[in-house]
Design a protein around this motif. Structure first.
Motif, PDB file in Angstrom:
ATOM      1  N   ARG A   1       4.584  26.484   2.229  1.00 38.19           N
ATOM      2  CA  ARG A   1       4.037  25.182   2.655  1.00 38.19           C
ATOM      3  C   ARG A   1       5.098  24.396   3.421  1.00 38.19           C
ATOM      4  NH1 ARG A   1       1.171  21.486  -1.822  1.00 38.19           N
ATOM      5  NH2 ARG A   1      -0.160  23.342  -1.847  1.00 38.19           N
TER       6      ARG A   1
ATOM      7  N   GLU B   1      -1.584  18.480  -8.189  1.00 39.00           N
ATOM      8  CA  GLU B   1      -0.230  19.024  -8.215  1.00 39.00           C
ATOM      9  C   GLU B   1       0.791  18.026  -8.736  1.00 39.00           C
ATOM     10  OE1 GLU B   1      -0.563  22.466  -4.774  1.00 39.00           O
ATOM     11  OE2 GLU B   1       0.578  20.654  -4.337  1.00 39.00           O
TER      12      GLU B   1
ATOM     13  N   SER C   1      -0.343  18.347  -3.223  1.00 35.75           N
ATOM     14  CA  SER C   1      -1.758  18.075  -2.992  1.00 35.75           C
ATOM     15  C   SER C   1      -2.385  17.352  -4.187  1.00 35.75           C
ATOM     16  CB  SER C   1      -2.499  19.388  -2.739  1.00 35.75           C
ATOM     17  OG  SER C   1      -3.887  19.180  -2.700  1.00 35.75           O
ATOM     18  N   SER C   2      -2.899  16.153  -3.949  1.00 36.06           N
ATOM     19  CA  SER C   2      -3.566  15.397  -5.019  1.00 36.06           C
ATOM     20  C   SER C   2      -4.893  16.051  -5.397  1.00 36.06           C
ATOM     21  CB  SER C   2      -3.791  13.946  -4.580  1.00 36.06           C
ATOM     22  OG  SER C   2      -4.588  13.905  -3.400  1.00 36.06           O
ATOM     23  N   SER C   3      -5.560  16.673  -4.433  1.00 33.36           N
ATOM     24  CA  SER C   3      -6.854  17.296  -4.722  1.00 33.36           C
ATOM     25  C   SER C   3      -6.707  18.505  -5.639  1.00 33.36           C
ATOM     26  CB  SER C   3      -7.550  17.707  -3.427  1.00 33.36           C
ATOM     27  OG  SER C   3      -6.764  18.638  -2.707  1.00 33.36           O
ATOM     28  N   TYR C   4      -5.502  19.094  -5.684  1.00 32.37           N
ATOM     29  CA  TYR C   4      -5.237  20.209  -6.587  1.00 32.37           C
ATOM     30  C   TYR C   4      -4.491  19.761  -7.845  1.00 32.37           C
ATOM     31  CZ  TYR C   4      -6.592  23.476  -2.879  1.00 32.37           C
ATOM     32  OH  TYR C   4      -7.298  24.175  -1.918  1.00 32.37           O
TER      33      TYR C   4
ATOM     34  N   GLY D   1       2.010  13.609   0.736  1.00 30.13           N
ATOM     35  CA  GLY D   1       1.022  14.680   0.809  1.00 30.13           C
ATOM     36  C   GLY D   1       1.572  16.086   0.704  1.00 30.13           C
TER      37      GLY D   1
END
Length: 250
Positions: free
Chosen positions: A244, A196, A191-194, A188
């Motif tokens: 991050r 990346e 970010s998979s939602s972005y 994580g």
């Protein structure tokens, strides 16, 4: 406005030869009280420190002091004045010299100097000394105009940074750079939602890494412009991931 390195190079490029030249300079810019030291190099050092501390202060001209000093340099340069290193280090900061002054080459919304300062602060606090070494060598090579060496050191900088992220976060068993990025994605950090890191070569980090490893010749492209673009890209991207990392280690 400019990085410390750019200010150091600027003072070096002024190329003071005599104490009288320093005195005349100090009178013109009203910094007599700031200049100290018996020897010429000591006086140059005090000028550098003053510009680092006060370079953004507006003068009677309405411009920052650093801009006035650059315009002074350009007005008084001779055929022996070599501004190449200054031009290269200013390019890193997002500025370029014109015939008589200096101007932004990037939007002011891109905070390059601030990003660099924060990035290096995090790297040093977290013990990423090898990564810092690669970055410093990249900056030195870029300043010399050695584009190939600068590009190579930037790649090494990025590679070591992500490898150290993997170690510090105990992200998994990966041993190669690619495997370690895959581990960082699985845990994580990316970010998979972005999008990346998508494990198919089309994620942001994958594309970023490919941009640092172009293959073949690219006729028509400026080596200096390409190297500066890579430097700016690396600064902004790694600053983002360094923050991050710092947050996850807190």
């Amino acid at each position: 406005m400019f990085s410390k390195r750019s200010i150091i190079i600027l003072v070096n490029t002024l190329n003071f030869r005599t104490k009288d030249q320093v005195e005349r300079f100090s009178i013109e810019f009203e910094m007599e009280d700031a200049i100290s030291g018996q020897y010429l190099k000591e006086k140059e050092t005090s000028i550098t420190k003053h510009l680092i501390a006060n370079g953004n202060i507006k003068t009677q001209s309405g411009a920052p002091l650093l801009v006035d000093v650059i315009e002074y340099l350009l007005r008084n340069r001779t055929h022996q004045t070599n501004t190449t290193e200054l031009e290269n280090t200013l390019a890193k900061d997002g500025y370029e010299l014109s015939d008589s002054s200096v101007r932004k080459s990037l939007p002011s919304a891109i905070p390059l100097v601030q990003s660099e300062n924060k990035l290096l602060d995090i790297l040093n606090r977290r013990g990423l000394v090898v990564a810092v070494g690669h970055y410093e060598q990249a900056i030195a090579a870029h300043g010399r105009g050695d584009w190939a060496a600068a590009n190579a050191q930037l790649r090494s900088f990025v590679e070591d940074f992500f490898n150290q992220c993997h170690i510090l976060l105990s992200a998994g068993p990966g041993t190669s750079t690619q495997q370690r990025k895959e581990d960082l994605a699985r845990t994580g950090f990316f970010s998979s939602s972005y999008n990346e890191f998508l494990n198919n070569g089309t994620g942001f980090v994958e594309g970023f890494w490919k941009r640092l490893h172009p293959e073949g010749s690219h006729p028509g492209l400026s080596e200096s412009a390409d190297s500066s673009f890579r430097l700016h890209l690396v600064l902004l991207v790694l600053h983002h991931y360094a923050e991050r990392l710092d947050l996850q280690l807190a």
